[in-house]
Design an enzyme around this catalytic site. Structure first.
Site, PDB file in Angstrom:
ATOM      1  NE  ARG A   1      -4.838   1.122   6.645  1.00 40.65           N
ATOM      2  CZ  ARG A   1      -4.715   1.468   5.374  1.00 40.65           C
ATOM      3  NH1 ARG A   1      -3.804   2.351   5.012  1.00 40.65           N
ATOM      4  NH2 ARG A   1      -5.486   0.929   4.452  1.00 40.65           N
TER       5      ARG A   1
ATOM      6  NE  ARG B   1      -8.778   3.034   4.671  1.00 40.52           N
ATOM      7  CZ  ARG B   1      -8.000   2.920   3.589  1.00 40.52           C
ATOM      8  NH1 ARG B   1      -6.851   3.566   3.529  1.00 40.52           N
ATOM      9  NH2 ARG B   1      -8.367   2.174   2.575  1.00 40.52           N
TER      10      ARG B   1
ATOM     11  NE  ARG C   1     -10.110  -2.017   0.644  1.00 39.74           N
ATOM     12  CZ  ARG C   1      -9.290  -1.626   1.618  1.00 39.74           C
ATOM     13  NH1 ARG C   1      -9.540  -1.965   2.873  1.00 39.74           N
ATOM     14  NH2 ARG C   1      -8.234  -0.894   1.350  1.00 39.74           N
TER      15      ARG C   1
ATOM     16  NE  ARG D   1      -9.064   1.470  -6.018  1.00 41.29           N
ATOM     17  CZ  ARG D   1      -8.305   2.056  -5.091  1.00 41.29           C
ATOM     18  NH1 ARG D   1      -7.906   3.281  -5.240  1.00 41.29           N
ATOM     19  NH2 ARG D   1      -7.938   1.401  -4.018  1.00 41.29           N
TER      20      ARG D   1
ATOM     21  CE  LYS E   1      -3.694   1.601  -4.592  1.00 34.87           C
ATOM     22  NZ  LYS E   1      -3.961   0.314  -3.903  1.00 34.87           N
TER      23      LYS E   1
HETATM   24  P1  B4P Z   1      -1.483   1.742   2.028  1.00 34.19           P
HETATM   25  O1  B4P Z   1      -0.263   2.468   1.579  1.00 34.19           O
HETATM   26  O2  B4P Z   1      -2.547   2.529   2.714  1.00 34.19           O
HETATM   27  O3  B4P Z   1      -2.178   0.944   0.844  1.00 34.19           O
HETATM   28  P2  B4P Z   1      -2.952   1.479  -0.447  1.00 34.19           P
HETATM   29  O4  B4P Z   1      -2.478   0.589  -1.545  1.00 34.19           O
HETATM   30  O5  B4P Z   1      -2.768   2.956  -0.628  1.00 34.19           O
HETATM   31  O6  B4P Z   1      -4.451   1.241   0.025  1.00 34.19           O
HETATM   32  P3  B4P Z   1      -5.921   1.224  -0.565  1.00 34.19           P
HETATM   33  O7  B4P Z   1      -5.921   0.796  -1.988  1.00 34.19           O
HETATM   34  O8  B4P Z   1      -6.637   0.331   0.391  1.00 34.19           O
HETATM   35  O9  B4P Z   1      -6.552   2.604  -0.304  1.00 34.19           O
HETATM   36  P4  B4P Z   1      -7.326   3.729  -1.113  1.00 34.19           P
HETATM   37  O10 B4P Z   1      -7.370   4.837  -0.153  1.00 34.19           O
HETATM   38  O11 B4P Z   1      -6.687   3.986  -2.438  1.00 34.19           O
HETATM   39  O12 B4P Z   1      -0.948   0.540   2.960  1.00 34.19           O
HETATM   40  C1  B4P Z   1      -1.820  -0.343   3.630  1.00 34.19           C
HETATM   41  C2  B4P Z   1      -1.172  -0.818   4.920  1.00 34.19           C
HETATM   42  O13 B4P Z   1       0.002  -1.564   4.657  1.00 34.19           O
HETATM   43  C3  B4P Z   1      -0.728   0.323   5.840  1.00 34.19           C
HETATM   44  O14 B4P Z   1      -1.023  -0.033   7.169  1.00 34.19           O
HETATM   45  C4  B4P Z   1       0.759   0.425   5.621  1.00 34.19           C
HETATM   46  O15 B4P Z   1       1.441   0.918   6.762  1.00 34.19           O
HETATM   47  C5  B4P Z   1       1.117  -1.023   5.336  1.00 34.19           C
HETATM   48  N1  B4P Z   1       2.264  -1.156   4.440  1.00 34.19           N
HETATM   49  C6  B4P Z   1       2.486  -0.461   3.305  1.00 34.19           C
HETATM   50  N2  B4P Z   1       3.640  -0.841   2.725  1.00 34.19           N
HETATM   51  C7  B4P Z   1       4.155  -1.842   3.523  1.00 34.19           C
HETATM   52  C8  B4P Z   1       5.337  -2.662   3.460  1.00 34.19           C
HETATM   53  N3  B4P Z   1       6.220  -2.547   2.449  1.00 34.19           N
HETATM   54  N4  B4P Z   1       5.523  -3.566   4.427  1.00 34.19           N
HETATM   55  C9  B4P Z   1       4.641  -3.698   5.456  1.00 34.19           C
HETATM   56  N5  B4P Z   1       3.517  -2.956   5.564  1.00 34.19           N
HETATM   57  C10 B4P Z   1       3.274  -2.042   4.624  1.00 34.19           C
HETATM   58  O16 B4P Z   1      -8.813   3.181  -1.433  1.00 34.19           O
HETATM   59  C11 B4P Z   1      -9.842   3.041  -0.482  1.00 34.19           C
HETATM   60  C12 B4P Z   1     -11.233   2.965  -1.140  1.00 34.19           C
HETATM   61  O17 B4P Z   1     -11.562   4.235  -1.788  1.00 34.19           O
HETATM   62  C13 B4P Z   1     -11.449   1.934  -2.260  1.00 34.19           C
HETATM   63  O18 B4P Z   1     -11.744   0.644  -1.759  1.00 34.19           O
HETATM   64  C14 B4P Z   1     -12.656   2.563  -3.019  1.00 34.19           C
HETATM   65  O19 B4P Z   1     -13.885   2.334  -2.343  1.00 34.19           O
HETATM   66  C15 B4P Z   1     -12.377   4.048  -2.974  1.00 34.19           C
HETATM   67  N6  B4P Z   1     -11.617   4.521  -4.153  1.00 34.19           N
HETATM   68  C16 B4P Z   1     -10.369   5.078  -4.128  1.00 34.19           C
HETATM   69  N7  B4P Z   1      -9.965   5.389  -5.375  1.00 34.19           N
HETATM   70  C17 B4P Z   1     -10.981   5.033  -6.215  1.00 34.19           C
HETATM   71  C18 B4P Z   1     -11.129   5.092  -7.642  1.00 34.19           C
HETATM   72  N8  B4P Z   1     -10.165   5.572  -8.433  1.00 34.19           N
HETATM   73  N9  B4P Z   1     -12.275   4.631  -8.182  1.00 34.19           N
HETATM   74  C19 B4P Z   1     -13.269   4.158  -7.396  1.00 34.19           C
HETATM   75  N10 B4P Z   1     -13.183   4.059  -6.043  1.00 34.19           N
HETATM   76  C20 B4P Z   1     -12.045   4.498  -5.449  1.00 34.19           C
END
Ligand code: B4P
Length: 192
Positions: free
Chosen positions: A126, A138, A149, A87, A13
């Site tokens: 990562r 992280r 998660r 979420r 995302k």
């Molecule tokens: P990201 O792009 O970082 O993945 P994400 O879906 O954004 O991550 P996430 O859901 O964990 O994070 P968030 O900060 O929202 O990619 C992950 C990895 O994959 C990277 O290393 C990237 O390079 C790699 N990658 C991406 N695309 C790829 C592809 N096509 N091929 C290969 N590799 C690829 O959430 C973190 C925490 O914050 C949650 O657990 C929660 O505690 C809190 N939180 C955030 N929002 C919340 C909400 N609305 N409500 C309650 N808690 C919340």
């Protein structure tokens, strides 16, 4: 255009939100980034969320809805990308109300589909890359926190797929390809 990027942890995302910012001049609202910034601020709220995030649990609806409300007040000509928000169903209802309040619409919900074993491999990788680069990983990028998660995702977030499908706003995209391939599929879904 206002869009939501929905999907399990590590689905990409944040990665794809960055690409949409570059491509379309949209504003990225990542609740994960906002909470990580709060964590380092040393505020009471920051200290409270730090442990919750490290365990891989979701932060309370009240806190994240408050963060999004603050940001929506600033407006965005290019539109907003809601990255990792909502979420929970309560957050989805709150977003609908906030968009109404600020005279905005929701144009699409992009669901990134990636299998669990790939998600775990991505976040563990990562963490390894961060350490290799001399940075701190992280706290939630561990196989152990990923178990929580993913449980949180399936229990609390995945019901949003049906919620937005019923509203005719859901577009599902295969998140398994290269970052550029996923970007192209999102562009196609948005232009559809
Ligand atoms: P990201 O792009 O970082 O993945 P994400 O879906 O954004 O991550 P996430 O859901 O964990 O994070 P968030 O900060 O929202 O990619 C992950 C990895 O994959 C990277 O290393 C990237 O390079 C790699 N990658 C991406 N695309 C790829 C592809 N096509 N091929 C290969 N590799 C690829 O959430 C973190 C925490 O914050 C949650 O657990 C929660 O505690 C809190 N939180 C955030 N929002 C919340 C909400 N609305 N409500 C309650 N808690 C919340």
């Amino acid at each position: 255009m206002n869009i939501i990027l929905l999907g399990p942890p590590g689905a990409g995302k944040g990665t794809q939100a960055q690409k949409l910012v570059e491509e379309r001049g949209m504003v990225q609202l990542s609740t994960g980034d906002m909470l990580r910034a709060a964590k380092t601020s040393g505020t009471e709220m920051g200290n409270m969320v730090a442990g919750v995030m490290a365990r891989g649990e979701l932060v309370t609806d009240e806190i994240v809805i408050g963060l999004i409300r603050e940001q929506l007040q600033n407006g965005s000509e290019g539109g907003f990308i809601f990255d990792g928000f909502p979420r929970t169903l309560a957050q989805a209802d709150a977003l609908g109300e906030l968009l109404d309040e600020f005279g905005q619409n929701l144009d699409a919900v992009i669901e990134l589909q990636v299998e669990d074993d790939i998600l775990v491999a991505r976040v563990v990788n990562r963490a390894k890359e961060a350490v290799a680069a001399g940075q701190s990983a992280r706290a939630d990028d561990t196989a152990e926190a990923m178990t929580t998660r993913l449980m949180e995702y399936y229990k609390k977030t995945s019901p949003l797929i049906g919620y937005y499908h019923a509203k005719g706003q859901l577009k599902s995209v295969d998140g398994l390809g290269t970052m550029d391939a996923v970007q192209a599929d999102i562009a196609a879904a948005l232009n559809d």
